[in-house]
Write an enzyme that holds these catalytic residues in place. Structure first.
Site, mmCIF file in Angstrom:
data_model
loop_
_atom_site.group_PDB
_atom_site.id
_atom_site.type_symbol
_atom_site.label_atom_id
_atom_site.label_comp_id
_atom_site.label_asym_id
_atom_site.label_seq_id
_atom_site.Cartn_x
_atom_site.Cartn_y
_atom_site.Cartn_z
ATOM 1 N N CYS A 2 31.748 -26.288 57.505
ATOM 2 C CA CYS A 2 31.590 -27.686 57.846
ATOM 3 C C CYS A 2 32.083 -28.498 56.655
ATOM 4 O O CYS A 2 32.378 -27.961 55.602
ATOM 5 C CB CYS A 2 30.131 -27.988 58.107
ATOM 6 S SG CYS A 2 29.371 -26.807 59.220
ATOM 7 N N ARG A 27 38.143 -28.498 58.413
ATOM 8 C CA ARG A 27 37.137 -27.477 58.112
ATOM 9 C C ARG A 27 36.235 -27.163 59.301
ATOM 10 O O ARG A 27 35.721 -26.069 59.431
ATOM 11 C CB ARG A 27 36.266 -27.943 56.941
ATOM 12 C CG ARG A 27 37.013 -28.009 55.635
ATOM 13 C CD ARG A 27 36.070 -28.357 54.542
ATOM 14 N NE ARG A 27 35.100 -27.317 54.319
ATOM 15 C CZ ARG A 27 35.095 -26.488 53.293
ATOM 16 N NH1 ARG A 27 36.026 -26.575 52.392
ATOM 17 N NH2 ARG A 27 34.156 -25.591 53.161
ATOM 18 N N TRP A 74 30.890 -27.250 62.121
ATOM 19 C CA TRP A 74 31.378 -26.067 62.822
ATOM 20 C C TRP A 74 30.124 -25.278 63.150
ATOM 21 O O TRP A 74 29.445 -24.772 62.259
ATOM 22 C CB TRP A 74 32.315 -25.272 61.904
ATOM 23 C CG TRP A 74 32.957 -24.107 62.603
ATOM 24 C CD1 TRP A 74 34.110 -24.120 63.331
ATOM 25 C CD2 TRP A 74 32.494 -22.763 62.614
ATOM 26 N NE1 TRP A 74 34.382 -22.866 63.802
ATOM 27 C CE2 TRP A 74 33.412 -22.013 63.380
ATOM 28 C CE3 TRP A 74 31.390 -22.105 62.066
ATOM 29 C CZ2 TRP A 74 33.262 -20.651 63.611
ATOM 30 C CZ3 TRP A 74 31.251 -20.744 62.301
ATOM 31 C CH2 TRP A 74 32.179 -20.029 63.059
ATOM 32 N N ASN A 100 25.963 -27.715 54.361
ATOM 33 C CA ASN A 100 26.908 -26.630 54.653
ATOM 34 C C ASN A 100 26.221 -25.328 54.265
ATOM 35 O O ASN A 100 25.553 -25.280 53.228
ATOM 36 C CB ASN A 100 28.169 -26.754 53.795
ATOM 37 C CG ASN A 100 29.140 -27.765 54.353
ATOM 38 O OD1 ASN A 100 28.862 -28.421 55.350
ATOM 39 N ND2 ASN A 100 30.268 -27.902 53.686
ATOM 40 N N GLY A 101 26.439 -24.290 55.041
ATOM 41 C CA GLY A 101 25.831 -22.997 54.708
ATOM 42 C C GLY A 101 24.862 -22.577 55.794
ATOM 43 O O GLY A 101 24.864 -23.131 56.899
ATOM 44 N N GLU A 480 49.696 -9.632 61.361
ATOM 45 C CA GLU A 480 49.629 -11.044 61.024
ATOM 46 C C GLU A 480 50.304 -11.897 62.110
ATOM 47 O O GLU A 480 49.794 -12.946 62.506
ATOM 48 C CB GLU A 480 50.264 -11.281 59.644
ATOM 49 C CG GLU A 480 50.372 -12.714 59.203
ATOM 50 C CD GLU A 480 49.043 -13.476 59.214
ATOM 51 O OE1 GLU A 480 47.981 -12.870 59.359
ATOM 52 O OE2 GLU A 480 49.102 -14.716 59.109
ATOM 53 N N LYS A 484 48.433 -14.844 64.308
ATOM 54 C CA LYS A 484 48.903 -16.238 64.365
ATOM 55 C C LYS A 484 48.986 -16.691 65.823
ATOM 56 O O LYS A 484 48.552 -17.780 66.167
ATOM 57 C CB LYS A 484 50.290 -16.403 63.722
ATOM 58 C CG LYS A 484 50.355 -16.400 62.233
ATOM 59 C CD LYS A 484 49.856 -17.644 61.556
ATOM 60 C CE LYS A 484 48.413 -17.551 61.198
ATOM 61 N NZ LYS A 484 48.019 -16.806 60.025
ATOM 62 N N GLU A 487 45.398 -17.102 67.463
ATOM 63 C CA GLU A 487 44.523 -18.180 67.006
ATOM 64 C C GLU A 487 45.030 -19.564 67.364
ATOM 65 O O GLU A 487 44.233 -20.456 67.585
ATOM 66 C CB GLU A 487 44.220 -18.065 65.506
ATOM 67 C CG GLU A 487 45.398 -18.258 64.604
ATOM 68 C CD GLU A 487 45.025 -18.123 63.136
ATOM 69 O OE1 GLU A 487 43.900 -18.423 62.751
ATOM 70 O OE2 GLU A 487 45.907 -17.714 62.353
ATOM 71 N N HIS A 503 50.876 6.233 73.179
ATOM 72 C CA HIS A 503 49.554 6.874 73.204
ATOM 73 C C HIS A 503 48.537 6.000 73.928
ATOM 74 O O HIS A 503 47.332 6.175 73.756
ATOM 75 C CB HIS A 503 49.100 7.183 71.773
ATOM 76 C CG HIS A 503 50.014 8.150 71.094
ATOM 77 N ND1 HIS A 503 50.040 9.486 71.400
ATOM 78 C CD2 HIS A 503 50.980 7.959 70.158
ATOM 79 C CE1 HIS A 503 50.971 10.085 70.673
ATOM 80 N NE2 HIS A 503 51.550 9.169 69.914
ATOM 81 N N LYS A 602 38.416 -23.629 58.625
ATOM 82 C CA LYS A 602 39.347 -23.232 57.571
ATOM 83 C C LYS A 602 38.721 -22.286 56.559
ATOM 84 O O LYS A 602 39.348 -21.352 56.103
ATOM 85 C CB LYS A 602 39.866 -24.494 56.872
ATOM 86 C CG LYS A 602 40.903 -24.231 55.808
ATOM 87 C CD LYS A 602 42.186 -23.728 56.425
ATOM 88 C CE LYS A 602 43.219 -23.293 55.401
ATOM 89 N NZ LYS A 602 44.232 -22.433 56.005
HETATM 90 C C1 F6R Z 1 44.028 -17.124 59.862
HETATM 91 C C2 F6R Z 1 43.218 -17.428 58.703
HETATM 92 C C3 F6R Z 1 41.989 -16.635 58.491
HETATM 93 C C4 F6R Z 1 41.707 -16.478 56.993
HETATM 94 C C5 F6R Z 1 40.351 -15.793 56.769
HETATM 95 C C6 F6R Z 1 40.074 -15.546 55.301
HETATM 96 O O1 F6R Z 1 45.179 -17.906 59.901
HETATM 97 O O2 F6R Z 1 43.520 -18.326 57.967
HETATM 98 O O3 F6R Z 1 42.042 -15.402 59.113
HETATM 99 O O4 F6R Z 1 42.728 -15.742 56.412
HETATM 100 O O5 F6R Z 1 39.336 -16.572 57.301
HETATM 101 O O6 F6R Z 1 40.051 -16.734 54.592
HETATM 102 P P1 F6R Z 1 40.304 -16.776 53.032
HETATM 103 O O7 F6R Z 1 41.698 -16.336 52.791
HETATM 104 O O8 F6R Z 1 40.076 -18.218 52.657
HETATM 105 O O9 F6R Z 1 39.308 -15.857 52.406
#
Ligand code: F6R
Length: 607
Positions: A2, A27, A74, A100-101, A480, A484, A487, A503, A602
């Site tokens: 958040c 965030r 969030w 937050n938390g 990866e 992308k 998400e 398989h 984020k």
């Molecule tokens: C996807 C993405 C997340 C972060 C993950 C770890 O695009 O950004 O999967 O990679 O939440 O976050 P960090 O790198 O901040 O530890």
């Protein structure tokens, strides 16, 4: 996850709070709220959805107020609703809290407070804090918050205001980032520097178990027992354009286009007098040569950067390397010895699981090295050494440029380990470094014309599912690419080592099913081509990422997305840019908000 913002000073608070929330909206964005101090009591407004909804609801509110707190949420405990949005208030509405938390012992505190006659309005863990502070309040907000935090188990960044104390905010922190700063107009507090006034570049990063009291006269700090504290003031270079789109349609696109700069800046200063320099590692060549096991710990996209690095470290240094999801590593019993190097990879430097995993690794005696994008983040502070990725602020929830910064940094680390093990000579290192630096120009080349990527994306936009396949280092990049797509476009995607298709997964292939195949030139190119044909003959729509000049692949692929020729080990850097653009074009074509995908935040600061 958040976002928090608070201000006390001489300016109208409403605009500061709303603008701060807009900057923090990346965030968390399921609901938002403000509490503004007024002589007759706190004016509290909540709205579900985006900050714009809150702004509208506040149109005729906040007149004359110069002190307040705000939050963008969030959801963890309690679904997104007005009742669950912060700020949460005490029974009499005179104390308001943003948080937050996660308060882990909230259920037990709630029982206790209910028994003492407090009435709860929400399903959140945060609300207990408002009632606890009310319980301890005897005319001194700082003292009451201190007493309340002693009862809390879990993680918190808290900002509290009280109708009975004009122009006062109290802040507390444990395991959730809080930054503060002062300018001529007053004191600012936020969960992220981006929400502080633009002219503030001297900041205080509150540490665990520290509190602060903010008034128009300034900030004072203390510990949980009330002892005065003189915190360190950190000077940071603010990039005033960091939260602007700069003419791009969305932050994701802007950040994708920043990648050549990220590569250059991450490499800047790393080759000194012809030798690779990672001084921050703080290990001598001799100490490095003793490392006999590497663990890379990370989550999500950062974990995928780790998968790529495993190929490099094992290939160049021959050191067994495990890549572990932090949330698993922390609950296992990993084999760690004094010769183990643990590398934590995290864009935000605040990811709760990664942070907990490295604390555990340090207790077990490992040397911990971090690769992160955020200066002075918790993970940076808790590691023995750190490489900063120089991506600068990443606003789009989906990581792009920070991933590239991580891959480049990990590549440097792998080269250094290879050299210290005597497996890479100085001249090899110099050549590799030059080639690595060349990837910046190669990414520019990809970005100069993205029309084929866009056409391929439009052909896939109505699919319900997609596969990403590749071999070796390319299979790592497929994970990866698939993430992308999932998400930001909400299109189901899975990545497989190409050899695994027959398989099981191949059973899903039918006419028009997109199979994105990373088939750049490598020792396993021909094998990948056979896997591609297995899908093709079953009707798949093939999107191939291939090396420039490869004409053969055109016979099998419906769309060929070319990348310049690079050393196989560096191909993830160029290929990932193509896969990022491919996912973004699909998401935009499907009408998705690429910067703020649903349900995501984020920075994942809760377990
Ligand atoms: C996807 C993405 C997340 C972060 C993950 C770890 O695009 O950004 O999967 O990679 O939440 O976050 P960090 O790198 O901040 O530890």
């Amino acid at each position: 996850m958040c976002g928090i913002v608070g201000y006390v000073g001489s300016l109208p608070v409403k605009d500061i709070l709303i603008n701060g929330l807009k900057r923090l909206e990346y965030r968390g964005y399921d609901s938002a709220g403000v509490a503004m101090w007024q002589p007759e009591g706190l004016e509290v407004v909540h709205r579900v959805g985006k900050v714009a909804n809150l702004e509208e609801a506040c149109a005729d509110k906040g007149a004359g107020s110069t002190c307040g707190i705000a939050h963008t949420r969030w959801a963890t405990h309690g679904r997104p609703s007005e009742a669950n949005a912060h700020p949460h208030v005490s029974c009499d509405g005179r104390i308001a809290v943003v948080h937050n938390g996660i308060i882990e012992n909230y259920a037990e505190l709630r029982e206790e407070l209910l028994a003492r006659g407090h009435a709860f309005r929400s399903d959140t863990d945060t609300e207990v804090v408002a009632h606890l502070v009310e319980e301890y309040y005897e005319g001194d907000l700082l003292r009451a918050v201190r007493a309340a935090t002693r009862r809390l188990v879990g993680a918190y960044g808290l900002v509290v205001t009280c109708a009975d104390e004009a122009q006062t905010l109290v802040v507390a922190r444990k395991d959730s980032p809080i930054v503060m700063g002062v300018n001529d107009d007053g004191c600012y507090v936020a969960s992220d520097m981006v929400a502080l006034a633009k002219d503030i570049s001297d900041i205080v990063v509150l540490e665990d178990y520290q509190l602060a009291k903010l008034t128009p006269a300034g900030m004072v700090f203390c510990g949980v027992d009330g002892e005065a504290i003189e915190p360190e003031v950190i000077h940071v270079e603010r990039d005033l354009e960091e939260a602007e789109k700069g003419g791009y349609p969305d932050f994701m696109m802007k950040e994708i286009y920043e990648q050549p700069r990220v590569i250059r800046e991450t490499l800047d200063g790393r080759m000194v007098n012809g030798a690779l320099s990672i001084e921050e590692l703080d290990l001598s060549v001799e100490e490095l040569s003793f490392i006999d096991r590497v663990y890379i710990i990370a989550c999500g996209t950062s974990y995928h950067a780790g998968l790529i690095a495993k190929n490099l470290i094992e290939g160049w240094a021959r050191i067994p390397t495990e890549v572990e999801v932090a949330s698993e590593f922390r609950y296992r019993n990993p084999i760690i010895t004094p010769s183990t190097l643990v590398v934590a990879v995290s864009q935000s430097g605040e990811t709760a699981d990664t942070k907990a995993a490295i604390s555990d690794a340090r207790v077990r005696g490992a040397k911990v090295f971090a690769i992160t994008n955020v200066v002075d983040s918790s993970i940076a502070r808790e590691s023995d050494g750190v490489i900063y990725t120089k991506a600068k602020k990443e606003i789009s929830v989906a990581s792009t440029k920070s991933f590239t910064g991580q891959v480049v940094s990990l590549t440097l680390l792998a080269m250094l380990l290879g050299q210290s093990k005597g497996r890479l000579s100085s001249s090899q290192i110099r050549l590799m470094f030059r080639e690595l630096a060349d990837t910046a120009g190669q990414v520019e080349e990809i970005l100069s014309d993205t029309s084929v990527i866009e056409r391929a994306a439009l052909a896939c936009k109505d699919a319900t599912s997609a596969f990403y396949i590749g071999r070796g280092i390319s299979s790592a990049i497929c994970y990866e690419g698939a993430l992308k797509l999932k998400e930001i476009s909400y299109l189901h995607a899975e990545a497989y080592a190409a050899g695994e298709m027959k398989h099981g997964p191949i059973a899903l292939i039918h006419e028009g099913f997109p199979v994105v195949t990373v088939a750049t030139k490598s020792p396993v190119y021909e094998k990948t081509l056979s896997n591609l044909q297995e899908s093709k003959t079953r009707g798949a729509l093939i999107v191939a990422v291939a090396t420039e000049g490869d004409e053969k692949i055109k016979e099998y692929a419906d769309y060929v997305l070319y990348v310049p020729k690079v050393r196989n080990e560096f191909s993830p850097i160029t290929v990932s840019v193509v896969l990022q653009l491919f996912a973004r074009y699909i998401a935009v074509a499907r009408g998705c908000n690429v910067d703020q995908p649903r349900n995501l935040a984020k920075s994942v600061t809760v377990e």
